[in-house]
Design a protein around this motif. Structure first.
Motif, short mmCIF file in Angstrom:
data_model
loop_
_atom_site.label_atom_id
_atom_site.label_comp_id
_atom_site.label_asym_id
_atom_site.label_seq_id
_atom_site.Cartn_x
_atom_site.Cartn_y
_atom_site.Cartn_z
N GLU A 1 -7.80 7.36 -1.67
CA GLU A 1 -8.67 6.43 -0.93
C GLU A 1 -10.09 6.50 -1.48
O GLU A 1 -10.75 5.48 -1.67
CB GLU A 1 -8.72 6.84 0.55
N SER B 1 -10.20 4.82 -4.90
CA SER B 1 -9.88 3.39 -4.92
C SER B 1 -10.86 2.51 -4.16
O SER B 1 -11.09 1.36 -4.53
CB SER B 1 -8.49 3.15 -4.30
N TRP C 1 0.81 -1.21 0.00
CA TRP C 1 0.00 0.00 0.00
C TRP C 1 0.84 1.26 0.00
O TRP C 1 0.47 2.27 -0.60
CB TRP C 1 -0.99 -0.01 1.17
N PHE D 1 0.20 4.07 -2.85
CA PHE D 1 -0.18 5.45 -2.54
C PHE D 1 0.92 6.42 -2.93
O PHE D 1 0.64 7.49 -3.48
CB PHE D 1 -0.54 5.60 -1.06
N ARG E 1 -3.53 11.22 -0.22
CA ARG E 1 -3.95 9.93 0.31
C ARG E 1 -5.47 9.84 0.41
O ARG E 1 -6.07 8.84 0.04
CB ARG E 1 -3.29 9.73 1.69
N GLU E 2 -6.07 10.91 0.95
CA GLU E 2 -7.52 10.92 1.11
C GLU E 2 -8.21 10.86 -0.26
O GLU E 2 -9.19 10.13 -0.45
CB GLU E 2 -7.93 12.20 1.85
#
Lengths: 209, 209
Positions: free
Chosen positions: B172, B175, B141, B145, B168-169
Protein backbone atom coordinates in the motif's frame (compact mmCIF):
# COMPACT_ATOMS: atom_id res chain seq x y z
CA UNK A 1 -12.34 38.33 1.32
CA UNK A 2 -12.30 36.87 -2.14
CA UNK A 3 -8.75 35.64 -1.74
CA UNK A 4 -9.61 32.22 -0.44
CA UNK A 5 -6.70 29.88 -0.92
CA UNK A 6 -4.03 32.61 -0.93
CA UNK A 7 -1.76 33.70 1.83
CA UNK A 8 -0.82 37.37 1.61
CA UNK A 9 2.38 36.68 3.51
CA UNK A 10 3.47 34.11 0.99
CA UNK A 11 2.11 35.22 -2.33
CA UNK A 12 2.51 32.48 -4.90
CA UNK A 13 1.85 32.61 -8.63
CA UNK A 14 -1.28 30.46 -8.50
CA UNK A 15 -4.34 30.51 -10.70
CA UNK A 16 -6.73 33.11 -9.28
CA UNK A 17 -10.00 31.80 -7.85
CA UNK A 18 -13.03 32.08 -10.10
CA UNK A 19 -14.70 35.45 -9.63
CA UNK A 20 -17.60 35.24 -7.23
CA UNK A 21 -20.43 37.70 -7.06
CA UNK A 22 -21.23 38.24 -3.43
CA UNK A 23 -24.08 40.62 -3.73
CA UNK A 24 -25.90 38.96 -0.81
CA UNK A 25 -29.60 38.36 -0.43
CA UNK A 26 -31.36 36.72 -3.31
CA UNK A 27 -28.26 36.49 -5.48
CA UNK A 28 -26.34 34.63 -2.79
CA UNK A 29 -29.28 32.31 -2.18
CA UNK A 30 -29.55 31.53 -5.89
CA UNK A 31 -25.85 30.77 -6.08
CA UNK A 32 -26.02 28.47 -3.06
CA UNK A 33 -29.10 26.67 -4.36
CA UNK A 34 -27.64 26.18 -7.84
CA UNK A 35 -24.28 24.89 -6.60
CA UNK A 36 -25.97 22.54 -4.13
CA UNK A 37 -28.27 21.27 -6.87
CA UNK A 38 -25.27 20.76 -9.15
CA UNK A 39 -23.46 18.64 -6.56
CA UNK A 40 -26.62 16.64 -5.86
CA UNK A 41 -27.04 15.94 -9.56
CA UNK A 42 -23.40 14.91 -9.87
CA UNK A 43 -23.79 12.62 -6.86
CA UNK A 44 -26.83 10.93 -8.35
CA UNK A 45 -26.09 10.94 -12.06
CA UNK A 46 -22.42 11.73 -12.45
CA UNK A 47 -20.83 14.67 -14.24
CA UNK A 48 -21.54 13.01 -17.56
CA UNK A 49 -25.28 12.95 -16.86
CA UNK A 50 -25.63 16.55 -15.67
CA UNK A 51 -27.72 19.02 -17.66
CA UNK A 52 -28.37 22.69 -16.94
CA UNK A 53 -32.08 21.97 -17.22
CA UNK A 54 -31.97 19.38 -14.45
CA UNK A 55 -29.97 21.69 -12.21
CA UNK A 56 -32.38 24.56 -12.84
CA UNK A 57 -35.38 22.41 -11.99
CA UNK A 58 -33.75 21.08 -8.84
CA UNK A 59 -32.66 24.54 -7.66
CA UNK A 60 -35.99 26.12 -8.53
CA UNK A 61 -34.51 28.75 -10.83
CA UNK A 62 -34.81 29.50 -14.53
CA UNK A 63 -32.28 27.94 -16.90
CA UNK A 64 -31.51 31.42 -18.20
CA UNK A 65 -30.43 32.45 -14.69
CA UNK A 66 -27.79 29.74 -14.73
CA UNK A 67 -26.60 30.55 -18.25
CA UNK A 68 -26.39 34.26 -17.42
CA UNK A 69 -24.38 33.69 -14.26
CA UNK A 70 -22.10 30.77 -15.18
CA UNK A 71 -22.11 30.92 -18.96
CA UNK A 72 -21.38 27.25 -19.56
CA UNK A 73 -21.99 23.85 -18.07
CA UNK A 74 -18.20 23.53 -17.67
CA UNK A 75 -17.94 26.68 -15.56
CA UNK A 76 -20.89 25.64 -13.40
CA UNK A 77 -19.44 22.20 -12.69
CA UNK A 78 -15.98 23.61 -11.98
CA UNK A 79 -17.34 26.11 -9.46
CA UNK A 80 -19.50 23.50 -7.71
CA UNK A 81 -16.58 21.10 -7.48
CA UNK A 82 -14.33 23.85 -6.14
CA UNK A 83 -16.87 24.42 -3.39
CA UNK A 84 -16.79 20.73 -2.57
CA UNK A 85 -12.99 20.71 -2.50
CA UNK A 86 -13.13 23.47 0.10
CA UNK A 87 -14.46 20.99 2.69
CA UNK A 88 -12.44 21.76 5.79
CA UNK A 89 -12.47 25.51 5.22
CA UNK A 90 -10.53 27.25 6.66
CA UNK A 91 -7.32 25.20 6.47
CA UNK A 92 -6.33 23.99 9.94
CA UNK A 93 -4.17 26.27 12.09
CA UNK A 94 -3.72 24.45 15.39
CA UNK A 95 -0.25 25.85 16.08
CA UNK A 96 1.66 22.62 15.42
CA UNK A 97 2.34 20.70 12.24
CA UNK A 98 1.17 17.43 13.76
CA UNK A 99 -2.07 19.01 14.94
CA UNK A 100 -2.71 20.50 11.51
CA UNK A 101 -1.98 17.18 9.78
CA UNK A 102 -4.38 15.42 12.11
CA UNK A 103 -7.16 17.82 11.14
CA UNK A 104 -6.24 17.65 7.46
CA UNK A 105 -6.30 13.86 7.41
CA UNK A 106 -9.63 13.83 9.23
CA UNK A 107 -11.00 16.34 6.71
CA UNK A 108 -9.90 14.11 3.83
CA UNK A 109 -11.54 11.14 5.52
CA UNK A 110 -14.71 13.19 5.99
CA UNK A 111 -14.64 14.43 2.41
CA UNK A 112 -14.20 10.92 1.01
CA UNK A 113 -17.20 9.67 2.96
CA UNK A 114 -19.53 12.40 1.68
CA UNK A 115 -22.36 11.16 -0.50
CA UNK A 116 -21.40 11.49 -4.12
CA UNK A 117 -17.71 12.19 -3.67
CA UNK A 118 -16.73 8.66 -4.71
CA UNK A 119 -18.84 9.07 -7.80
CA UNK A 120 -17.28 12.42 -8.55
CA UNK A 121 -13.67 11.32 -8.04
CA UNK A 122 -14.19 8.05 -9.89
CA UNK A 123 -15.76 9.88 -12.79
CA UNK A 124 -12.83 12.26 -13.04
CA UNK A 125 -10.56 9.26 -13.60
CA UNK A 126 -12.92 7.27 -15.80
CA UNK A 127 -13.87 10.15 -18.11
CA UNK A 128 -10.67 12.18 -17.98
CA UNK A 129 -10.75 12.79 -21.73
CA UNK A 130 -14.04 14.72 -21.40
CA UNK A 131 -13.11 18.43 -21.25
CA UNK A 132 -15.78 19.26 -18.63
CA UNK A 133 -14.59 16.43 -16.46
CA UNK A 134 -10.94 17.37 -16.88
CA UNK A 135 -11.74 20.98 -15.91
CA UNK A 136 -13.65 19.82 -12.84
CA UNK A 137 -10.77 17.58 -11.83
CA UNK A 138 -8.26 20.37 -12.22
CA UNK A 139 -10.42 22.76 -10.17
CA UNK A 140 -10.90 20.22 -7.43
CA UNK A 141 -7.23 19.35 -6.92
CA UNK A 142 -5.99 22.88 -7.44
CA UNK A 143 -8.31 24.04 -4.66
CA UNK A 144 -7.31 21.18 -2.36
CA UNK A 145 -3.57 21.66 -2.76
CA UNK A 146 -3.51 25.45 -2.77
CA UNK A 147 -5.78 25.69 0.26
CA UNK A 148 -3.68 23.36 2.36
CA UNK A 149 -0.27 24.62 1.25
CA UNK A 150 -0.54 27.24 4.03
CA UNK A 151 -0.21 24.48 6.59
CA UNK A 152 3.19 23.58 5.20
CA UNK A 153 4.34 27.19 4.83
CA UNK A 154 3.43 27.94 8.45
CA UNK A 155 5.33 24.84 9.61
CA UNK A 156 8.38 26.08 7.70
CA UNK A 157 8.01 29.49 9.37
CA UNK A 158 7.86 27.82 12.79
CA UNK A 159 10.99 25.78 11.98
CA UNK A 160 9.13 22.45 12.01
CA UNK A 161 10.01 21.71 8.39
CA UNK A 162 13.12 22.51 6.38
CA UNK A 163 13.04 25.73 4.35
CA UNK A 164 12.92 23.86 1.07
CA UNK A 165 9.90 21.72 2.00
CA UNK A 166 7.72 21.37 -1.08
CA UNK A 167 4.08 21.78 -0.02
CA UNK A 168 2.68 19.80 -2.92
CA UNK A 169 5.06 16.88 -2.43
CA UNK A 170 4.42 16.87 1.31
CA UNK A 171 0.65 16.90 0.87
CA UNK A 172 0.82 14.20 -1.79
CA UNK A 173 2.67 11.97 0.66
CA UNK A 174 0.09 12.57 3.39
CA UNK A 175 -2.95 12.26 1.13
CA UNK A 176 -2.06 9.41 -1.23
CA UNK A 177 -2.64 6.52 1.20
CA UNK A 178 -6.00 7.97 2.26
CA UNK A 179 -7.27 8.28 -1.30
CA UNK A 180 -5.74 4.92 -2.22
CA UNK A 181 -8.08 3.30 0.32
CA UNK A 182 -10.98 4.94 -1.49
CA UNK A 183 -9.70 3.36 -4.71
CA UNK A 184 -9.21 -0.14 -3.29
CA UNK A 185 -12.34 0.05 -1.17
CA UNK A 186 -11.58 -2.83 1.18
CA UNK A 187 -10.15 -1.09 4.24
CA UNK A 188 -11.48 1.57 6.59
CA UNK A 189 -10.00 5.03 7.07
CA UNK A 190 -9.86 4.64 10.84
CA UNK A 191 -7.91 6.51 13.48
CA UNK A 192 -5.04 4.02 13.51
CA UNK A 193 -4.60 4.37 9.76
CA UNK A 194 -4.73 8.16 9.91
CA UNK A 195 -2.09 8.12 12.67
CA UNK A 196 0.14 5.93 10.50
CA UNK A 197 -0.18 8.29 7.53
CA UNK A 198 0.85 11.23 9.72
CA UNK A 199 3.76 9.37 11.33
CA UNK A 200 5.06 8.30 7.92
CA UNK A 201 4.86 11.81 6.50
CA UNK A 202 6.64 13.34 9.50
CA UNK A 203 9.31 10.62 9.42
CA UNK A 204 10.00 11.35 5.75
CA UNK A 205 9.86 15.16 5.82
CA UNK A 206 9.98 16.46 9.37
CA UNK A 207 13.03 17.64 11.23
CA UNK A 208 14.10 15.25 14.00
CA UNK A 209 12.04 16.05 17.11
CA UNK B 1 0.24 -24.74 -12.35
CA UNK B 2 -3.07 -23.26 -11.47
CA UNK B 3 -1.76 -21.81 -8.23
CA UNK B 4 -0.90 -18.39 -9.57
CA UNK B 5 -0.75 -15.92 -6.73
CA UNK B 6 0.13 -18.48 -4.04
CA UNK B 7 3.45 -19.34 -2.55
CA UNK B 8 3.62 -22.97 -1.43
CA UNK B 9 6.35 -22.08 1.06
CA UNK B 10 4.18 -19.49 2.71
CA UNK B 11 0.64 -20.76 2.43
CA UNK B 12 -1.80 -18.03 3.45
CA UNK B 13 -5.56 -18.30 3.90
CA UNK B 14 -6.43 -16.30 0.79
CA UNK B 15 -9.39 -16.56 -1.54
CA UNK B 16 -8.53 -19.24 -4.10
CA UNK B 17 -8.07 -18.07 -7.69
CA UNK B 18 -11.03 -18.54 -9.96
CA UNK B 19 -10.97 -21.98 -11.56
CA UNK B 20 -9.48 -21.82 -15.04
CA UNK B 21 -10.05 -24.43 -17.67
CA UNK B 22 -6.80 -24.87 -19.53
CA UNK B 23 -7.81 -27.47 -22.04
CA UNK B 24 -5.70 -25.84 -24.75
CA UNK B 25 -6.50 -25.50 -28.43
CA UNK B 26 -9.83 -24.04 -29.37
CA UNK B 27 -11.03 -23.71 -25.79
CA UNK B 28 -7.98 -21.65 -24.83
CA UNK B 29 -8.38 -19.47 -27.91
CA UNK B 30 -12.04 -18.84 -27.10
CA UNK B 31 -11.16 -17.92 -23.54
CA UNK B 32 -8.46 -15.53 -24.68
CA UNK B 33 -10.70 -13.91 -27.30
CA UNK B 34 -13.62 -13.48 -24.91
CA UNK B 35 -11.51 -11.98 -22.10
CA UNK B 36 -9.76 -9.62 -24.53
CA UNK B 37 -13.12 -8.58 -25.97
CA UNK B 38 -14.44 -8.00 -22.45
CA UNK B 39 -11.53 -5.72 -21.57
CA UNK B 40 -11.89 -3.86 -24.87
CA UNK B 41 -15.58 -3.32 -24.20
CA UNK B 42 -14.84 -2.11 -20.67
CA UNK B 43 -12.21 0.26 -22.02
CA UNK B 44 -14.60 1.76 -24.54
CA UNK B 45 -17.93 1.65 -22.73
CA UNK B 46 -17.16 1.02 -19.08
CA UNK B 47 -18.27 -1.88 -16.92
CA UNK B 48 -21.73 -0.38 -16.70
CA UNK B 49 -22.13 -0.48 -20.48
CA UNK B 50 -20.96 -4.05 -21.03
CA UNK B 51 -23.35 -6.68 -22.35
CA UNK B 52 -22.69 -10.36 -23.04
CA UNK B 53 -24.08 -9.83 -26.54
CA UNK B 54 -21.54 -7.16 -27.35
CA UNK B 55 -18.67 -9.26 -26.00
CA UNK B 56 -19.84 -12.29 -28.01
CA UNK B 57 -20.03 -10.25 -31.22
CA UNK B 58 -16.60 -8.75 -30.63
CA UNK B 59 -14.98 -12.09 -29.80
CA UNK B 60 -16.71 -13.87 -32.68
CA UNK B 61 -18.35 -16.50 -30.49
CA UNK B 62 -21.93 -17.40 -29.66
CA UNK B 63 -23.53 -15.81 -26.61
CA UNK B 64 -24.37 -19.29 -25.36
CA UNK B 65 -20.65 -20.13 -25.33
CA UNK B 66 -20.05 -17.29 -22.89
CA UNK B 67 -23.01 -18.17 -20.68
CA UNK B 68 -21.97 -21.83 -20.61
CA UNK B 69 -18.41 -21.04 -19.63
CA UNK B 70 -18.76 -18.07 -17.30
CA UNK B 71 -22.37 -18.35 -16.19
CA UNK B 72 -22.89 -14.67 -15.40
CA UNK B 73 -21.81 -11.24 -16.55
CA UNK B 74 -20.33 -10.72 -13.07
CA UNK B 75 -18.10 -13.78 -13.34
CA UNK B 76 -16.96 -12.81 -16.83
CA UNK B 77 -16.03 -9.29 -15.79
CA UNK B 78 -14.26 -10.49 -12.65
CA UNK B 79 -12.13 -12.96 -14.60
CA UNK B 80 -11.23 -10.41 -17.26
CA UNK B 81 -10.26 -7.86 -14.63
CA UNK B 82 -8.18 -10.45 -12.80
CA UNK B 83 -6.27 -11.05 -16.03
CA UNK B 84 -5.66 -7.34 -16.32
CA UNK B 85 -4.47 -7.14 -12.72
CA UNK B 86 -1.91 -9.81 -13.55
CA UNK B 87 0.05 -7.31 -15.68
CA UNK B 88 3.65 -7.89 -14.67
CA UNK B 89 3.28 -11.67 -14.44
CA UNK B 90 5.30 -13.25 -12.92
CA UNK B 91 5.96 -11.07 -9.87
CA UNK B 92 9.52 -9.72 -9.99
CA UNK B 93 12.31 -11.83 -8.50
CA UNK B 94 15.51 -9.88 -9.12
CA UNK B 95 17.25 -11.09 -5.98
CA UNK B 96 17.04 -7.80 -4.07
CA UNK B 97 14.12 -5.96 -2.53
CA UNK B 98 15.09 -2.71 -4.22
CA UNK B 99 15.32 -4.39 -7.61
CA UNK B 100 11.92 -6.02 -7.13
CA UNK B 101 10.34 -2.73 -6.03
CA UNK B 102 11.77 -0.99 -9.07
CA UNK B 103 10.12 -3.55 -11.36
CA UNK B 104 6.88 -3.45 -9.39
CA UNK B 105 6.64 0.33 -9.56
CA UNK B 106 7.38 0.26 -13.28
CA UNK B 107 4.70 -2.39 -13.74
CA UNK B 108 2.17 -0.21 -11.92
CA UNK B 109 3.15 2.74 -14.07
CA UNK B 110 2.76 0.55 -17.18
CA UNK B 111 -0.58 -0.80 -16.00
CA UNK B 112 -1.95 2.67 -15.28
CA UNK B 113 -1.03 3.84 -18.77
CA UNK B 114 -2.82 0.96 -20.51
CA UNK B 115 -5.79 2.00 -22.59
CA UNK B 116 -8.95 1.59 -20.59
CA UNK B 117 -7.39 1.10 -17.18
CA UNK B 118 -8.24 4.62 -16.06
CA UNK B 119 -11.81 4.02 -17.12
CA UNK B 120 -11.90 0.72 -15.30
CA UNK B 121 -10.39 2.00 -12.04
CA UNK B 122 -12.46 5.19 -12.10
CA UNK B 123 -15.61 3.20 -12.66
CA UNK B 124 -14.88 0.93 -9.72
CA UNK B 125 -14.87 4.02 -7.50
CA UNK B 126 -17.77 5.81 -9.15
CA UNK B 127 -20.11 2.81 -9.27
CA UNK B 128 -18.96 0.95 -6.19
CA UNK B 129 -22.53 0.21 -5.13
CA UNK B 130 -23.10 -1.86 -8.30
CA UNK B 131 -22.52 -5.52 -7.33
CA UNK B 132 -20.76 -6.38 -10.62
CA UNK B 133 -18.46 -3.42 -10.23
CA UNK B 134 -17.75 -4.21 -6.60
CA UNK B 135 -16.90 -7.80 -7.53
CA UNK B 136 -14.58 -6.64 -10.29
CA UNK B 137 -12.86 -4.24 -7.93
CA UNK B 138 -12.36 -6.93 -5.32
CA UNK B 139 -10.94 -9.33 -7.93
CA UNK B 140 -8.58 -6.72 -9.28
CA UNK B 141 -7.04 -5.67 -5.98
CA UNK B 142 -7.00 -9.16 -4.51
CA UNK B 143 -5.00 -10.32 -7.51
CA UNK B 144 -2.63 -7.34 -7.35
CA UNK B 145 -1.87 -7.67 -3.64
CA UNK B 146 -1.69 -11.46 -3.46
CA UNK B 147 0.52 -11.70 -6.53
CA UNK B 148 3.04 -9.19 -5.23
CA UNK B 149 3.05 -10.35 -1.61
CA UNK B 150 5.73 -12.88 -2.62
CA UNK B 151 8.15 -10.02 -3.16
CA UNK B 152 7.81 -9.03 0.48
CA UNK B 153 7.96 -12.59 1.81
CA UNK B 154 11.17 -13.26 -0.12
CA UNK B 155 12.70 -10.03 1.24
CA UNK B 156 11.84 -11.19 4.77
CA UNK B 157 13.48 -14.56 4.02
CA UNK B 158 16.62 -12.78 2.80
CA UNK B 159 16.69 -10.65 5.96
CA UNK B 160 16.02 -7.39 4.08
CA UNK B 161 12.78 -6.75 5.96
CA UNK B 162 11.82 -7.47 9.57
CA UNK B 163 10.03 -10.76 10.21
CA UNK B 164 6.77 -9.01 11.01
CA UNK B 165 6.66 -6.98 7.80
CA UNK B 166 3.03 -6.83 6.62
CA UNK B 167 3.00 -7.37 2.83
CA UNK B 168 -0.28 -5.55 2.30
CA UNK B 169 0.76 -2.51 4.33
CA UNK B 170 4.14 -2.40 2.60
CA UNK B 171 2.61 -2.62 -0.87
CA UNK B 172 0.00 0.00 0.00
CA UNK B 173 2.79 2.39 0.96
CA UNK B 174 4.66 1.77 -2.29
CA UNK B 175 1.58 1.87 -4.54
CA UNK B 176 -0.54 4.66 -3.08
CA UNK B 177 1.48 7.62 -4.45
CA UNK B 178 1.56 6.05 -7.93
CA UNK B 179 -2.20 5.56 -8.06
CA UNK B 180 -2.78 8.96 -6.45
CA UNK B 181 -1.11 10.56 -9.48
CA UNK B 182 -3.63 8.74 -11.65
CA UNK B 183 -6.40 10.25 -9.53
CA UNK B 184 -5.05 13.81 -9.60
CA UNK B 185 -3.95 13.55 -13.19
CA UNK B 186 -1.61 16.55 -13.28
CA UNK B 187 1.81 14.97 -12.78
CA UNK B 188 3.77 12.31 -14.65
CA UNK B 189 4.82 8.93 -13.27
CA UNK B 190 8.42 9.47 -14.28
CA UNK B 191 11.61 7.79 -13.16
CA UNK B 192 12.38 10.40 -10.51
CA UNK B 193 8.96 9.95 -8.95
CA UNK B 194 9.24 6.17 -8.98
CA UNK B 195 12.65 6.43 -7.31
CA UNK B 196 11.16 8.64 -4.59
CA UNK B 197 8.33 6.16 -3.93
CA UNK B 198 10.85 3.35 -3.51
CA UNK B 199 13.17 5.38 -1.29
CA UNK B 200 10.26 6.40 0.93
CA UNK B 201 9.01 2.85 1.30
CA UNK B 202 12.45 1.51 2.14
CA UNK B 203 13.04 4.33 4.63
CA UNK B 204 9.80 3.50 6.40
CA UNK B 205 9.98 -0.29 6.38
CA UNK B 206 13.47 -1.48 5.47
CA UNK B 207 16.24 -2.44 7.83
CA UNK B 208 19.07 0.11 7.93
CA UNK B 209 21.49 -0.69 5.07
Amino acid sequence: MNQRGRDPENEQPVAPPAPRKRTGGRSARVREAVLAATLDQVAEHGIEGLTIGDVAARAGVAETTIYRRWGTRTALIAEAVTELAAVGNPAPDTGTLRGDLQQLAEQISHLISRPGIARLLGTTIALSTDPDVAAARHSFWNERFERTAHVIRRAVDRGELPDDADPREFLETLSAPLYFRLLVGDSPLDGAFIARCIDHTLTLYGKPE
